[in-house]
Design a protein around this motif. Structure first.
Motif, short mmCIF file in Angstrom:
data_model
loop_
_atom_site.label_atom_id
_atom_site.label_comp_id
_atom_site.label_asym_id
_atom_site.label_seq_id
_atom_site.Cartn_x
_atom_site.Cartn_y
_atom_site.Cartn_z
N LEU A 213 0.83 -1.21 0.00
CA LEU A 213 0.00 0.00 0.00
C LEU A 213 0.87 1.26 0.00
O LEU A 213 0.61 2.20 -0.76
N ILE A 214 1.88 1.28 0.83
CA ILE A 214 2.75 2.46 0.92
C ILE A 214 3.47 2.70 -0.40
O ILE A 214 3.53 3.83 -0.91
N THR A 215 4.02 1.63 -0.98
CA THR A 215 4.80 1.78 -2.21
C THR A 215 3.94 2.27 -3.36
O THR A 215 4.36 3.14 -4.14
N LEU A 216 2.73 1.74 -3.49
CA LEU A 216 1.88 2.10 -4.63
C LEU A 216 1.36 3.54 -4.55
O LEU A 216 0.85 4.05 -5.56
N VAL A 217 1.50 4.17 -3.39
CA VAL A 217 1.12 5.60 -3.30
C VAL A 217 2.35 6.46 -3.05
O VAL A 217 2.24 7.58 -2.54
N THR A 218 3.53 5.93 -3.42
CA THR A 218 4.77 6.71 -3.30
C THR A 218 5.38 6.84 -4.70
O THR A 218 6.30 6.10 -5.08
N PRO A 219 4.87 7.78 -5.50
CA PRO A 219 5.35 7.91 -6.88
C PRO A 219 6.77 8.45 -6.95
O PRO A 219 7.25 9.13 -6.04
N ALA B 131 -4.66 -3.86 -0.07
CA ALA B 131 -3.46 -3.99 -0.91
C ALA B 131 -3.81 -4.63 -2.25
O ALA B 131 -3.31 -4.23 -3.30
N GLY B 132 -4.69 -5.63 -2.22
CA GLY B 132 -5.12 -6.27 -3.46
C GLY B 132 -5.85 -5.31 -4.38
O GLY B 132 -5.62 -5.30 -5.59
N ARG B 133 -6.73 -4.49 -3.80
CA ARG B 133 -7.46 -3.50 -4.61
C ARG B 133 -6.51 -2.47 -5.19
O ARG B 133 -6.62 -2.08 -6.36
N ALA B 134 -5.56 -2.02 -4.37
CA ALA B 134 -4.60 -1.02 -4.85
C ALA B 134 -3.78 -1.56 -6.02
O ALA B 134 -3.51 -0.83 -6.99
N ALA B 135 -3.41 -2.82 -5.95
CA ALA B 135 -2.63 -3.42 -7.03
C ALA B 135 -3.45 -3.52 -8.31
O ALA B 135 -2.94 -3.27 -9.41
N PRO C 107 0.30 0.03 -14.45
CA PRO C 107 1.56 -0.73 -14.49
C PRO C 107 2.78 0.12 -14.84
O PRO C 107 3.90 -0.21 -14.45
N GLY C 108 2.56 1.20 -15.57
CA GLY C 108 3.68 2.04 -15.98
C GLY C 108 4.06 3.10 -14.96
O GLY C 108 5.09 3.78 -15.13
N LEU C 109 3.27 3.25 -13.90
CA LEU C 109 3.57 4.23 -12.86
C LEU C 109 4.89 3.89 -12.19
O LEU C 109 5.14 2.75 -11.82
N ARG C 110 5.77 4.88 -12.03
CA ARG C 110 7.03 4.65 -11.34
C ARG C 110 6.84 4.90 -9.84
O ARG C 110 6.28 5.94 -9.45
N VAL C 111 7.29 3.95 -9.04
CA VAL C 111 7.11 4.05 -7.59
C VAL C 111 8.45 3.90 -6.90
O VAL C 111 9.40 3.34 -7.46
#
Length: 218
Positions: free
Chosen positions: A49-55, A109-113, A118-122
């Motif tokens: 969760l943290i990584t997917l909202v840390t662009p 976390a599953g929903r966030a994924a 897929p191309g977003l840089r985190v």
């Protein structure tokens, strides 16, 4: 993305089906009971969760293969962070509370994924990946921990054949070579990461690959 969802959903379902007694059984992780492993999964879900909202706004420095720090020293369970997980798991007291927290954070976390581009840089651990590569790397994490979860629970459902094959493919890319075709996907994952020692026959089949094993991923 699809394999991530399949692997994570199956792992959450396997935890949900555990009995209270199962939480006190050993897991496939050195020094950890099943309850400790489930607590670790809560932390992993939080990391996702943290990584997917840390662009990140810089080019990727890692991909799904190079994301992993590889060593050849198997864990003993004595690492301070491993010991912290044990204390955290014990603090939950009742297995149902640990189940609830994993279901709550894990579902998010599953929903966030599924929603991630897929191309977003985190950014994670001072490295930059695309969200697609980051999520792909976690297929291996979930699959190995699913095998850890059921290591001493013969009646529990393990990972699907499709997920095992995907995890093996990624492990072989990390190894830089394929495991013998005589190895099942499960055996390749367990032996490759030294969750179990190879038999004499398997050692002979591995040949020079033995010199690069185990692949301890961190």
């Amino acid at each position: 993305m699809d394999l991530f969802s399949r692997s994570w959903t199956a792992l959450l379902a396997a935890v949900a089906d555990l009995s209270d007694e199962d939480f006190a059984r050993p897991s496939g992780c050195a020094g950890w009971l099943v309850r400790d492993l489930v607590c670790h999964l809560v932390i992993d879900a939080q990391d996702v969760l943290i990584t997917l909202v840390t662009p990140a706004d810089t080019p990727p420095t890692r991909d799904a293969v190079t994301y992993w720090a590889v060593s050849r020293t198997p864990p003993t369970g004595d690492d301070p962070l491993d010991a912290l997980v044990v204390r955290l798991a014990a603090a939950y007291g009742e297995p149902r509370l640990l189940k609830f927290h994993l279901d709550d954070v894990g579902s998010a976390a599953g929903r966030a994924a599924r929603l991630a581009d897929p191309g977003l840089r985190v950014n994670t651990q001072d490295e930059v990946l695309t969200a697609g590569d980051y999520i792909s790397a976690y297929v291996l994490e979930w699959t190995l921990h699913h095998l850890d979860l059921v290591a001493h629970l013969p009646d529990a459902a393990g990972p699907s054949a499709e997920v095992l094959a995907g995890a093996r493919e990624l492990l072989e890319k990390i190894a830089g070579t394929a495991f013998p075709s005589s190895f099942s996907d499960t055996d390749a994952l367990l032996v490759g990461t030294r969750r179990r020692a190879p038999s004499d026959r398997e050692t002979a089949q591995l040949g020079v690959l033995c010199t690069t094993l185990p692949l301890i991923l961190g």
